[in-house]
Design a protein around this motif. Sequence first.
Motif, mmCIF file in Angstrom:
data_model
loop_
_atom_site.group_PDB
_atom_site.id
_atom_site.type_symbol
_atom_site.label_atom_id
_atom_site.label_comp_id
_atom_site.label_asym_id
_atom_site.label_seq_id
_atom_site.Cartn_x
_atom_site.Cartn_y
_atom_site.Cartn_z
ATOM 1 N N ARG A 199 0.825 -1.207 0.000
ATOM 2 C CA ARG A 199 0.000 0.000 0.000
ATOM 3 C C ARG A 199 0.861 1.258 0.000
ATOM 4 N NH1 ARG A 199 -4.463 -1.734 4.600
ATOM 5 N NH2 ARG A 199 -5.468 -3.401 3.345
ATOM 6 N N GLN A 200 1.978 1.198 0.800
ATOM 7 C CA GLN A 200 2.874 2.347 0.842
ATOM 8 C C GLN A 200 3.467 2.625 -0.537
ATOM 9 O OE1 GLN A 200 3.198 4.191 3.536
ATOM 10 N NE2 GLN A 200 4.509 5.646 2.423
ATOM 11 N N LEU A 201 3.800 1.568 -1.281
ATOM 12 C CA LEU A 201 4.351 1.723 -2.640
ATOM 13 C C LEU A 201 3.349 2.373 -3.566
ATOM 14 C CD1 LEU A 201 6.209 -1.686 -3.123
ATOM 15 C CD2 LEU A 201 7.244 0.574 -2.834
ATOM 16 N N GLU A 202 2.072 1.992 -3.389
ATOM 17 C CA GLU A 202 1.042 2.594 -4.248
ATOM 18 C C GLU A 202 0.899 4.069 -3.940
ATOM 19 O OE1 GLU A 202 -2.468 0.362 -3.620
ATOM 20 O OE2 GLU A 202 -1.740 -1.421 -4.711
ATOM 21 N N LYS A 203 0.951 4.431 -2.620
ATOM 22 C CA LYS A 203 0.799 5.827 -2.253
ATOM 23 C C LYS A 203 1.935 6.664 -2.817
ATOM 24 C CE LYS A 203 -1.808 4.987 2.056
ATOM 25 N NZ LYS A 203 -1.817 5.132 3.539
ATOM 26 N N CYS A 204 3.093 6.135 -2.776
ATOM 27 C CA CYS A 204 4.261 6.911 -3.264
ATOM 28 C C CYS A 204 4.347 6.947 -4.783
ATOM 29 C CB CYS A 204 5.561 6.304 -2.695
ATOM 30 S SG CYS A 204 5.650 6.440 -0.886
ATOM 31 N N SER A 205 3.437 6.327 -5.434
ATOM 32 C CA SER A 205 3.414 6.322 -6.939
ATOM 33 C C SER A 205 4.737 5.913 -7.531
ATOM 34 C CB SER A 205 3.020 7.701 -7.482
ATOM 35 O OG SER A 205 1.782 8.087 -6.968
ATOM 36 N N ILE A 206 5.208 4.759 -7.039
ATOM 37 C CA ILE A 206 6.502 4.281 -7.564
ATOM 38 C C ILE A 206 6.315 3.841 -9.019
ATOM 39 C CG2 ILE A 206 8.279 2.552 -7.268
ATOM 40 C CD1 ILE A 206 7.561 2.528 -4.267
ATOM 41 N N VAL A 207 7.184 4.315 -9.872
ATOM 42 C CA VAL A 207 7.038 4.059 -11.324
ATOM 43 C C VAL A 207 7.483 2.642 -11.629
ATOM 44 C CG1 VAL A 207 7.734 4.718 -13.623
ATOM 45 C CG2 VAL A 207 7.424 6.456 -11.837
ATOM 46 N N THR A 208 6.609 1.926 -12.216
ATOM 47 C CA THR A 208 6.941 0.567 -12.671
ATOM 48 C C THR A 208 7.261 0.585 -14.163
ATOM 49 O OG1 THR A 208 4.655 0.099 -13.186
ATOM 50 C CG2 THR A 208 5.410 -0.405 -10.932
ATOM 51 N N ALA A 209 7.560 -0.573 -14.627
ATOM 52 C CA ALA A 209 7.862 -0.668 -16.089
ATOM 53 C C ALA A 209 6.681 -0.266 -16.925
ATOM 54 C CB ALA A 209 8.288 -2.104 -16.425
ATOM 55 N N ARG A 210 5.467 -0.634 -16.434
ATOM 56 C CA ARG A 210 4.266 -0.272 -17.196
ATOM 57 C C ARG A 210 4.078 1.239 -17.199
ATOM 58 N NH1 ARG A 210 -0.930 -3.383 -15.426
ATOM 59 N NH2 ARG A 210 0.357 -5.076 -16.258
ATOM 60 N N ASP A 211 4.341 1.896 -16.052
ATOM 61 C CA ASP A 211 4.218 3.353 -16.010
ATOM 62 C C ASP A 211 5.236 4.004 -16.958
ATOM 63 O OD1 ASP A 211 2.218 3.171 -14.156
ATOM 64 O OD2 ASP A 211 3.630 3.141 -12.458
ATOM 65 N N THR A 212 6.402 3.423 -16.997
ATOM 66 C CA THR A 212 7.437 3.981 -17.906
ATOM 67 C C THR A 212 6.970 3.963 -19.361
ATOM 68 O OG1 THR A 212 9.141 3.214 -16.408
ATOM 69 C CG2 THR A 212 9.825 3.763 -18.638
ATOM 70 N N MET A 213 6.382 2.856 -19.807
ATOM 71 C CA MET A 213 5.894 2.752 -21.181
ATOM 72 C C MET A 213 4.805 3.768 -21.438
ATOM 73 S SD MET A 213 7.734 0.571 -22.658
ATOM 74 C CE MET A 213 6.759 0.342 -24.121
ATOM 75 N N THR A 259 14.756 0.003 -11.619
ATOM 76 C CA THR A 259 15.508 1.086 -12.295
ATOM 77 C C THR A 259 16.498 0.565 -13.331
ATOM 78 O OG1 THR A 259 15.266 2.516 -10.389
ATOM 79 C CG2 THR A 259 17.060 3.019 -11.896
ATOM 80 N N PRO A 260 17.306 -0.466 -13.110
ATOM 81 C CA PRO A 260 18.213 -0.971 -14.162
ATOM 82 C C PRO A 260 17.469 -1.468 -15.386
ATOM 83 C CG PRO A 260 18.876 -1.779 -12.018
ATOM 84 C CD PRO A 260 17.565 -1.139 -11.810
ATOM 85 N N SER A 261 16.330 -2.109 -15.125
ATOM 86 C CA SER A 261 15.549 -2.599 -16.287
ATOM 87 C C SER A 261 15.056 -1.439 -17.122
ATOM 88 C CB SER A 261 14.364 -3.433 -15.797
ATOM 89 O OG SER A 261 14.823 -4.546 -15.062
ATOM 90 N N LEU A 262 14.683 -0.338 -16.466
ATOM 91 C CA LEU A 262 14.178 0.822 -17.180
ATOM 92 C C LEU A 262 15.267 1.457 -18.042
ATOM 93 C CD1 LEU A 262 11.434 2.171 -17.203
ATOM 94 C CD2 LEU A 262 12.286 3.834 -15.562
ATOM 95 N N LYS A 263 16.440 1.553 -17.461
ATOM 96 C CA LYS A 263 17.552 2.114 -18.232
ATOM 97 C C LYS A 263 17.905 1.228 -19.436
ATOM 98 C CE LYS A 263 19.714 4.560 -14.401
ATOM 99 N NZ LYS A 263 20.925 4.710 -13.570
ATOM 100 N N PHE A 264 17.886 -0.043 -19.183
ATOM 101 C CA PHE A 264 18.191 -0.975 -20.294
ATOM 102 C C PHE A 264 17.182 -0.835 -21.433
ATOM 103 C CE2 PHE A 264 17.519 -5.085 -22.312
ATOM 104 C CZ PHE A 264 18.795 -5.323 -22.830
ATOM 105 N N LEU A 265 15.894 -0.661 -21.021
ATOM 106 C CA LEU A 265 14.838 -0.507 -22.032
ATOM 107 C C LEU A 265 15.036 0.760 -22.850
ATOM 108 C CD1 LEU A 265 12.173 -1.461 -23.234
ATOM 109 C CD2 LEU A 265 10.987 -0.233 -21.407
ATOM 110 N N VAL A 266 15.423 1.854 -22.159
ATOM 111 C CA VAL A 266 15.638 3.126 -22.851
ATOM 112 C C VAL A 266 16.804 3.017 -23.846
ATOM 113 C CG1 VAL A 266 16.335 5.526 -22.559
ATOM 114 C CG2 VAL A 266 14.640 4.517 -21.020
ATOM 115 N N VAL A 267 17.888 2.392 -23.369
ATOM 116 C CA VAL A 267 19.061 2.235 -24.250
ATOM 117 C C VAL A 267 18.716 1.377 -25.458
ATOM 118 C CG1 VAL A 267 21.389 1.275 -24.404
ATOM 119 C CG2 VAL A 267 20.705 2.607 -22.403
ATOM 120 N N ALA A 268 17.932 0.287 -25.196
ATOM 121 C CA ALA A 268 17.551 -0.607 -26.308
ATOM 122 C C ALA A 268 16.724 0.124 -27.340
ATOM 123 C CB ALA A 268 16.809 -1.823 -25.747
ATOM 124 N N LEU A 269 15.764 0.949 -26.828
ATOM 125 C CA LEU A 269 14.936 1.717 -27.778
ATOM 126 C C LEU A 269 15.774 2.706 -28.577
ATOM 127 C CD1 LEU A 269 11.783 2.432 -25.563
ATOM 128 C CD2 LEU A 269 11.923 0.920 -27.561
#
Length: 352
Positions: free
Chosen positions: A2-16, A98-108
């Motif tokens: 619940r705390q993670l939801e409140k803090c609006s932590i960005v997931t991979a889906r949010d990144t897309m 976070t590492p997965s997000l960076k990898f996705l950005v570099v790949a794109l």
Amino acid sequence: MRQLEKCSIVTARDTMRQLEKCSIVTARDTMRQLEKCSIVTARDTMRQLEKCSIVTARDTMRQLEKCSIVTARDNETTRKVQHSGSDRSGPSVRERNTPSLKFLVVALSLLLLCALVALCVVGVLYFSKGVSSESVSDQCASAVEPMSAQLHNATAAAEQLKSHLHQVQANYENALRNIASFNETERKYEELKVKSRKAHEAFSNCSDCQNCALCGDGWKPFGVKCYYFSTDKLNWMNSRDHCAEKGGHLVIITSQAEQDFLALHLHENHWIGLNDLETEGKWMWVNHQSLTETGVTFWYKRSGQPNEPDNWKNEDPSGENCAELHSSDTWFDASCHKLKKYVCVKDKLNFF
């Protein structure tokens, strides 16, 4: 959780989703932009890419920063919020993603770069093919024009040769007809000549005609003519004048029969009525007929030496310009000043 939801932590889906909101250029968008900008050559492609502001890897990173995609500062803020429960819950979900997000950005970004390079290569190849096709077309057109001109000239030359060939063929046929006509005329002439000789001989052998042919004293009949064989000797000019005084002229030989008759009565050389006094080499009879017109010659022929007439000048510097009938039944040229016997001739009809 619940705390993670409140803090609006960005997931991979949010990144897309954020990437879609920020309108990050995909490969399909790049193709559309290239079509709009009408890229032609490799150089034009690079220029158009600059004009159209096609997103490169650096632009992608800048867009990510503008859209507040998780940065180091956001990570630090998130860590403060989560500090109270970090001991119990362990590493946050955002830190793990976070590492997965960076990898996705570099790949794109790499994918976009590969797409741009591929489009540049395709543009270069297409332009090269177009230029090469135009060049080949120009070369073909430039080669066809002179070949067409040469073909036209060759056709005209062929037509001209064809007309010349027809003309030559017509001339050849006319020549064949003329030759055939000439051969027929010559054949008839030979037939008439043989008949005339036979008639001449038959008339000469007729004893009654010989008895009635009153040629006069010293004249011998042969055919329709009378011949006088002199006993005195004169030069050629005086012999000619003396024959004229006797009502005749120096003999003119026009047939083999006449030549044979004269040879039977000769025992030495006699002048005949042939000379080239007017023009050297052009032999004429005393009646101004040429040898070509009478059609017979009996010049003496030597083996390995010049034939008669040879115009020998050892005895007379003026040459040999008068003809004599030799006892060997042939003709010789001789100096007109020499003294020789002579033969005169006249027609029998003068005495009937």
